[in-house]
Design a protein around this motif. Sequence first.
Motif, PDB file in Angstrom:
ATOM      1  N   GLN A 141       0.827  -1.211   0.000  1.00 25.37           N
ATOM      2  CA  GLN A 141       0.000   0.000   0.000  1.00 25.37           C
ATOM      3  C   GLN A 141       0.863   1.264   0.000  1.00 25.37           C
ATOM      4  N   ILE A 142       2.163   1.114   0.289  1.00 19.05           N
ATOM      5  CA  ILE A 142       3.048   2.272   0.258  1.00 19.05           C
ATOM      6  C   ILE A 142       3.060   2.913  -1.115  1.00 19.05           C
ATOM      7  N   GLY A 143       2.874   2.106  -2.150  1.00 19.02           N
ATOM      8  CA  GLY A 143       2.825   2.663  -3.507  1.00 19.02           C
ATOM      9  C   GLY A 143       1.645   3.595  -3.679  1.00 19.02           C
ATOM     10  N   ASP A 144       0.469   3.171  -3.200  1.00 16.62           N
ATOM     11  CA  ASP A 144      -0.723   4.016  -3.313  1.00 16.62           C
ATOM     12  C   ASP A 144      -0.593   5.247  -2.417  1.00 16.62           C
ATOM     13  N   ILE A 145      -0.018   5.050  -1.226  1.00 16.89           N
ATOM     14  CA  ILE A 145       0.167   6.179  -0.296  1.00 16.89           C
ATOM     15  C   ILE A 145       1.073   7.235  -0.928  1.00 16.89           C
ATOM     16  N   THR A 146       2.210   6.765  -1.475  1.00 15.19           N
ATOM     17  CA  THR A 146       3.155   7.709  -2.080  1.00 15.19           C
ATOM     18  C   THR A 146       2.542   8.405  -3.282  1.00 15.19           C
ATOM     19  N   ARG A 147       1.802   7.641  -4.090  1.00 17.21           N
ATOM     20  CA  ARG A 147       1.133   8.252  -5.252  1.00 17.21           C
ATOM     21  C   ARG A 147       0.213   9.379  -4.800  1.00 17.21           C
ATOM     22  N   GLN A 148      -0.596   9.110  -3.768  1.00 17.24           N
ATOM     23  CA  GLN A 148      -1.513  10.139  -3.295  1.00 17.24           C
ATOM     24  C   GLN A 148      -0.757  11.361  -2.778  1.00 17.24           C
ATOM     25  N   ARG A 149       0.328  11.131  -2.068  1.00 14.10           N
ATOM     26  CA  ARG A 149       1.073  12.275  -1.516  1.00 14.10           C
ATOM     27  C   ARG A 149       1.688  13.121  -2.623  1.00 14.10           C
ATOM     28  N   LEU A 150       2.177  12.449  -3.668  1.00 16.21           N
ATOM     29  CA  LEU A 150       2.740  13.202  -4.795  1.00 16.21           C
ATOM     30  C   LEU A 150       1.637  13.947  -5.550  1.00 16.21           C
ATOM     31  N   GLU A 151       0.478  13.284  -5.707  1.00 14.39           N
ATOM     32  CA  GLU A 151      -0.647  13.956  -6.369  1.00 14.39           C
ATOM     33  C   GLU A 151      -1.113  15.163  -5.545  1.00 14.39           C
ATOM     34  N   HIS A 152      -1.103  15.023  -4.224  1.00 13.87           N
ATOM     35  CA  HIS A 152      -1.478  16.142  -3.360  1.00 13.87           C
ATOM     36  C   HIS A 152      -0.481  17.292  -3.523  1.00 13.87           C
ATOM     37  N   ALA A 153       0.799  16.940  -3.647  1.00 17.46           N
ATOM     38  CA  ALA A 153       1.814  17.980  -3.854  1.00 17.46           C
ATOM     39  C   ALA A 153       1.608  18.678  -5.195  1.00 17.46           C
ATOM     40  N   ALA A 154       1.271  17.892  -6.231  1.00 24.00           N
ATOM     41  CA  ALA A 154       1.002  18.493  -7.538  1.00 24.00           C
ATOM     42  C   ALA A 154      -0.223  19.395  -7.464  1.00 24.00           C
ATOM     43  N   GLN A 155      -1.249  18.956  -6.734  1.00 26.17           N
ATOM     44  CA  GLN A 155      -2.447  19.781  -6.588  1.00 26.17           C
ATOM     45  C   GLN A 155      -2.133  21.053  -5.810  1.00 26.17           C
ATOM     46  N   ALA A 156      -1.235  20.957  -4.815  1.00 29.03           N
ATOM     47  CA  ALA A 156      -0.825  22.143  -4.066  1.00 29.03           C
ATOM     48  C   ALA A 156      -0.115  23.137  -4.979  1.00 29.03           C
ATOM     49  N   CYS A 157       0.638  22.606  -5.976  1.00 26.22           N
ATOM     50  CA  CYS A 157       1.278  23.496  -6.955  1.00 26.22           C
ATOM     51  C   CYS A 157       0.229  24.286  -7.732  1.00 26.22           C
ATOM     52  N   ARG A 158      -0.877  23.626  -8.071  1.00 26.66           N
ATOM     53  CA  ARG A 158      -1.940  24.337  -8.798  1.00 26.66           C
ATOM     54  C   ARG A 158      -2.565  25.407  -7.912  1.00 26.66           C
ATOM     55  N   PHE A 159      -2.814  25.055  -6.639  1.00 26.61           N
ATOM     56  CA  PHE A 159      -3.352  26.060  -5.714  1.00 26.61           C
ATOM     57  C   PHE A 159      -2.413  27.267  -5.630  1.00 26.61           C
ATOM     58  N   LEU A 160      -1.110  26.964  -5.558  1.00 28.16           N
ATOM     59  CA  LEU A 160      -0.115  28.029  -5.479  1.00 28.16           C
ATOM     60  C   LEU A 160      -0.149  28.895  -6.734  1.00 28.16           C
ATOM     61  N   GLY A 161      -0.234  28.245  -7.880  1.00 26.04           N
ATOM     62  CA  GLY A 161      -0.260  28.995  -9.136  1.00 26.04           C
ATOM     63  C   GLY A 161      -1.428  29.951  -9.202  1.00 26.04           C
ATOM     64  N   THR A 162      -2.614  29.485  -8.772  1.00 24.75           N
ATOM     65  CA  THR A 162      -3.792  30.363  -8.783  1.00 24.75           C
ATOM     66  C   THR A 162      -3.599  31.550  -7.858  1.00 24.75           C
ATOM     67  N   ALA A 163      -3.042  31.288  -6.669  1.00 28.77           N
ATOM     68  CA  ALA A 163      -2.825  32.369  -5.706  1.00 28.77           C
ATOM     69  C   ALA A 163      -1.775  33.356  -6.215  1.00 28.77           C
ATOM     70  N   LEU A 164      -0.738  32.868  -6.857  1.00 24.90           N
ATOM     71  CA  LEU A 164       0.330  33.738  -7.339  1.00 24.90           C
ATOM     72  C   LEU A 164      -0.172  34.690  -8.417  1.00 24.90           C
ATOM     73  N   GLU A 165      -1.072  34.196  -9.251  1.00 24.88           N
ATOM     74  CA  GLU A 165      -1.621  35.051 -10.293  1.00 24.88           C
ATOM     75  C   GLU A 165      -2.344  36.262  -9.676  1.00 24.88           C
ATOM     76  N   GLU A 166      -3.035  36.058  -8.535  1.00 23.57           N
ATOM     77  CA  GLU A 166      -3.719  37.158  -7.857  1.00 23.57           C
ATOM     78  C   GLU A 166      -2.725  38.068  -7.151  1.00 23.57           C
ATOM     79  N   PHE A 167      -1.693  37.466  -6.492  1.00 25.59           N
ATOM     80  CA  PHE A 167      -0.727  38.248  -5.742  1.00 25.59           C
ATOM     81  C   PHE A 167       0.121  39.137  -6.647  1.00 25.59           C
ATOM     82  N   ASP A 168       0.482  38.613  -7.828  1.00 27.52           N
ATOM     83  CA  ASP A 168       1.355  39.387  -8.710  1.00 27.52           C
ATOM     84  C   ASP A 168       0.737  40.731  -9.080  1.00 27.52           C
ATOM     85  N   ARG A 169      -0.604  40.766  -9.084  1.00 27.46           N
ATOM     86  CA  ARG A 169      -1.279  42.021  -9.441  1.00 27.46           C
ATOM     87  C   ARG A 169      -1.418  42.947  -8.235  1.00 27.46           C
TER      88      ARG A 169
END
Length: 577
Positions: free
Chosen positions: A238-266
């Motif tokens: 199950q470590i494979g599924d756990i790690t996959r989810q954690r990496l996917e969560h990190a990728a999703q956090a990158c998207r959240f960051l990108g959306t926030a940065l677009e607002e902050f830059d202005r």
Amino acid sequence: MGCVEHKAFEADQGIAQAPAWRVLEAELASVASGLDQRFVDAGHSLERAYDTVGRLIGSLESVTNALDRDAADRAVATMRANADRLASLPARQKKRQQSLDVLQQASGAVQKEIVRVDRTLDLLKICGQYLKVAAAGAHGFAEFADAMVSELDVSEREIHEISKDVGQLSSTVPCVIEINRVLDSECARLCPHVPDKLSADAIGLQQNQIDAAKRAESIATIARDIRAKLSAAHGAMQIGDITRQRLEHAAQACRFLGTALEEFDRVDASAAKALEGQVMALLAAQVADATADLQRETRALGASFRGIATQVASMLAPHEPRAVDAASDGVFLQLLEDSVAEVDAVTAHLRDADTRSTQLGSEASATVRRLGERLTTIHRVTGGVRIMAWNSDLRSYRMGRAGDGLARIAAEIRCSVNTLEMVSGAVASAFERLSHAAEAIGSAPDCDEDTNDSLPEALAVIRAGALLTRQGMSGLDRDAGAIHDIVAEMTSAVDCETAFAEPLSRINAQLEALAMPVVDASQTMTPTSEQVFHAINAIYTMAQERHVHRRFLPGDDQPDVQASTAMADADDFDGLF
């Protein structure tokens, strides 16, 4: 599956201007996807290995139960009993031949003595006629002569019946002797090597069955341990599924960051820079922690799988041909069947000889009984004639010199009676020898019938057990080889250090390069930044993610987040998070 290769962006204008968070999101998603596929493949391989091990255990257990131990012991005992019986055949044949010789000799002696009895009876009848003539009508002599002749006629009929019975018995003996002679030749050809071989084969069979059961049980024990380890590995993977989810969560956090940065830059470039640095620090910590967990668990899985591979090799070791096994089970069974066939052929002749001998013995015993009864009649007649002779002698004595002729005839009658008694005694002695020989020939050997009937049944039990053993062990090499190959596939699949160490290390290095954790988060976080951290915290599904996240929360918000984390921890019931 081959190593996951990092797909770097090409150096064209569009991609060169892509923000860091977008590049990291793509790389994290790519690694998560490759990791997921590898562990899905490993899971399928694990299921195949588990099923194969289960099938192998079933086959090995069928070997253990192939021959009921009691049935096998009875079969071996039957074979050894037949071997012992065949080994004792020469001695039995010798004893039987001696009895047949006695029977033949006694029958010949009886026939010779019967001739003498017949002549003596004829002489007595002649003496009776002489007595009647010499008496010349004297009172009592004629009646005596007539009575004596009548009694002698009874003896003559009895002796003729004796002669007839003995003749029939004598005609049967040569047939049995011929059967015995054929059996003697078979005995000389087969003994002692065939019964010795059958006995040795019986012992070998017993040892073969014990060895096969022990070997199967030993391999089954290893296979059960492998199955238990595979079952445990299913949870560890199950470590494979756990790690996959954690990496996917990190990728999703990158998207959240990108959306926030677009607002902050202005609005506020410095706040955007601070947010990016803290989120990158958070993601670097998350990826490093996930990588460490993945590395630890996959190393343990790899070690477990390598241990299983060693056990699979040890499963095959007991199955290798041993020095004491000169032939395979199939050849062993064929040799055993050949031995049984030879013994069965001889015992068929032996059964025929026993049947004929028993029949001859029964006939001889019945004949001896009848002869004894007839001889008793002759003894009675002889005694009566002797009394008549004495009476005639007394009467002739009273007649004085006129009775001298009658006295001489009476004396001759007494002499003939003595001869008849002597001959009858010889006949009685021959009868006794006949009786003993008949008893020896007619007695069937102990347990012969059961032994003969059970030999084919014993061979059938042995053949069925050997077939089941052969079938159960035949799949060992195939199944063990399949398990070995599948375990090798799983070992390669979970070898994440080779496949993912470089991509994850590069991602982590990029994250750390961009990380700029602030000293006082509560003073630099804007409401938008706090929303980003709360949004990231909300996507977590594992306690370890929340634990890492807690280190990067704004100070004022930590109690609320810790409370929500505690509630989430209370909801985790599957033991994996």
